[in-house]
Design an enzyme around this catalytic site. Structure first.
Site: not given
Ligand SMILES: *[C@@H]1O[C@H](CO)[C@@H](O)[C@H](O)[C@H]1NC(C)=O
Ligand SMILES: *[C@@H]1O[C@H](CO)[C@@H](O)[C@H](O)[C@H]1NC(C)=O
Ligand SMILES: *[C@@H]1O[C@H](CO)[C@@H](O)[C@H](O)[C@H]1NC(C)=O
Ligand SMILES: *[C@@H]1O[C@H](CO)[C@@H](O)[C@H](O)[C@H]1NC(C)=O
Ligand SMILES: *[C@@H]1O[C@H](CO)[C@@H](O)[C@H](O)[C@H]1NC(C)=O
Length: 523
Positions: A155, A343, A345, A416
């Site tokens: 990560h 992920n 957003y 995420e």
């Protein structure tokens, strides 16, 4: 709008489209309890990453990652001139973290191993037993609590000795990553059954090699980004095949990679050139990583190959800035994932452009040739890049589902998703964000037939947000960074998420803006 995938529009798609537009996803529209529920085999979890929470940067025999080294040498790089030396101090408070995870009632915890905590020099000639024990204890405690550890090997905290040799732009670093991964499988494979090789190679390669804002700001636009992309993909394939051969028969775990994507939408859905721009954006930023792994034919998407080749030729290069895979590498990459870790957003509005003032030459942005904008009606409660557009997540999983047939067999897991703000435990915006994004996922599952089987919030707690330092908050739990104890306190969003996990439905009225906090749920 919808997806500008290769599938020709038909009436079914158009019908879905108008339904989508009605389901705007804002809480004003939604009230009561969602009629759809999350299926029994759907797993809920929370995510973190080692550098962002652990601290203990030089304790217990840990070696330095580039994030330690670079922020010590360039203290003004982060917005608040902070670093990750202590962060949320999970190195000492991990038992509290596990208690917090238990209280949320989730089935999974996604976390990462710091490469230099178990291999201080990055290489396997020097194994740090104290670091080995640290993660072993955490995995044992999670398994004891019936929480599935989902473990990211990389990560972003590249061992400093390797970053000094170019990091992922150096093809030989792939060998050392394989050694590290093999050690991790040997040490922890009895407890850990879900592995993620790399986190967000797209954003990582872009931010390290294409821009000059994130550590260590290599700033090699248009070239470094593709070397990093290429070697990251090869590193993933190498580790997937190594696990498959040496560990899977006994350990029976699953291995994948985490890819990041904003949803790309045409600025004007009625303009074919904007529809094409949105598709180009998705292929250059997501397809470049997903196509080699999840498509039937493998390799980079044709449009990606052509765009970078064409622009390279135009710029006088005698070779493409995007390297080529050998046939063996194409084969190793194709199908090298047991699920799709995504992920997500935010979303972007796209239109074609030849040049924008902030583009470098050469650069991935110029190769892509699309201008990115956002819709002024999308709220932005925190970081200046995170615009709230809940239908984006539904459109994105549909885009994946339409592009990669294998996703009928292997599931998508949202690794995420979450919202930033500037702090406080009454985080109504975050409550709305989770309700609205999860509601869109319910629609994707129940109305579109998307194979989504898991969801992990970013993040369990407030953390060190890379270049943003501690200025923005992502947590379900707040962390008092002024206290030596790094005291953790649940926010409204923690209570709300625990309720979703418990009931497997979304109760849009569970937390009302006008009401105080009902603290029964997490006790
Ligand atoms: C559930 O279904 C009812 C009846 O169709 C509808 O009125 C209500 O808005 C739905 N609730 C949600 C949260 O979707
Ligand atoms: C590991 O790195 C440290 C710090 O640079 C160095 O002192 C040590 O000699 C290295 N150990 C090995 C085994 O390479
Ligand atoms: C690349 O160039 C070729 C030859 O000029 C052209 O036919 C093709 O459409 C171009 N591809 C892209 C994606 O721009
Ligand atoms: C930190 O925790 C210790 C042990 O629980 C406690 O005695 C102390 O008062 C706490 N300090 C602060 C500043 O919260
Ligand atoms: C608080 O939450 C609990 C558990 O979800 C619930 O049983 C209780 O009725 C709630 N209390 C109030 C005052 O809403």
């Amino acid at each position: 709008m919808w997806s500008s995938s290769a599938v020709a529009p038909n009436t079914a798609v158009l019908l879905t489209l108008s339904l989508l537009q009605l389901a705007g996803g804002s809480s004003d529209v939604n009230s009561g309890i969602s009629n759809y529920s999350f299926p029994d085999d759907f797993i809920f979890g929370v995510s973190t990453a080692a550098f962002q929470i652990e601290g203990g940067w030089n304790e217990g025999g840990k070696g330095e990652s580039i994030w330690d080294t670079y922020l010590h040498e360039h203290p003004t790089v982060t917005k608040d001139h902070s670093n990750g030396d202590v962060a949320a101090d999970s190195y000492h408070h991990y038992m509290e973290d596990i208690e917090m995870i238990k209280k949320l009632g989730v089935q999974g915890y996604r976390m990462s191993i710091s490469w230099t905590r178990i291999l201080p020099n990055g290489t396997d000639n020097n194994i740090n037993q104290e670091g080995v024990k640290y993660y072993r204890t955490i995995f044992e405690e999670l398994v004891k609590a019936n929480i599935t550890p989902v473990v990211t090997l990389y990560h972003w905290d590249m061992p400093t000795p390797f970053m000094n040799l170019g990091g992922w732009t150096n093809a030989k670093v792939v060998d050392y990553f394989e050694d590290y991964a093999r050690l991790a499988f040997n040490l922890y494979g009895d407890l850990v059954k879900m592995w993620l090789t790399l986190n967000e190679p797209h954003f990582h390669c872009f931010s390290v090699y294409e821009t000059d804002v994130l550590a260590p700001a290599f700033n090699a636009p248009g070239l470094g980004v593709y070397l990093c992309t290429h070697n990251s993909l090869l590193a993933h394939a190498r580790v997937y095949r190594m696990y498959e051969k040496e560990f899977k028969p006994d350990q029976k775990g699953k291995v994948s990679i985490v890819l990041d994507a904003s949803m790309g939408l045409p600025k004007d859905p009625n303009k074919p050139e904007d529809v094409e721009a949105a598709e180009n954006y998705l292929q250059m930023n997501l397809g470049m990583f997903a196509h080699p792994i999840y498509s039937e034919e493998g390799d980079y998407p044709r449009v990606v190959r052509e765009k970078v080749n064409n622009m390279s030729r135009l710029q006088g290069y005698s070779r493409s800035r995007l390297p080529y895979f050998t046939d063996e590498e194409v084969t190793a990459l194709r199908g090298s994932a047991d699920f799709f870790g995504l992920n997500h957003y935010t979303s972007e509005l796209l239109s074609p452009s030849v040049m924008e003032p902030n583009w470098k030459v050469p650069s991935l942005a110029q190769d892509t040739g699309v201008k990115m904008e956002t819709d002024p009606s999308w709220p932005m409660p925190g970081a200046d890049w995170l615009y709230v557009y809940p239908p984006g997540i539904r459109k994105l999983v549909n885009w994946l589902q339409n592009n990669y047939k294998i996703l009928k067999k292997i599931p998508i897991i949202i690794t995420e998703n979450g919202l930033t703000d500037f702090g406080g435990t009454k985080d109504y915006d975050r409550v709305d964000y989770y309700n609205d994004y999860l509601y869109q996922l319910l629609l994707a599952i129940h109305e579109d037939g998307c194979n989504v089987k898991g969801y992990f919030c970013w993040s369990l707690m407030d953390d060190m947000e890379w270049g943003d330092g501690y200025t923005i908050k992502f947590g379900l739990y707040s962390v008092d960074f002024n206290s030596p104890n790094r005291t953790r306190t649940p926010k409204l969003s923690a209570y709300n998420y625990a309720n979703i996990v418990r009931t497997r439905r979304i109760d849009f009225d569970y937390i009302k803006r006008s009401e105080g906090l009902n603290t029964t749920a997490l006790k």
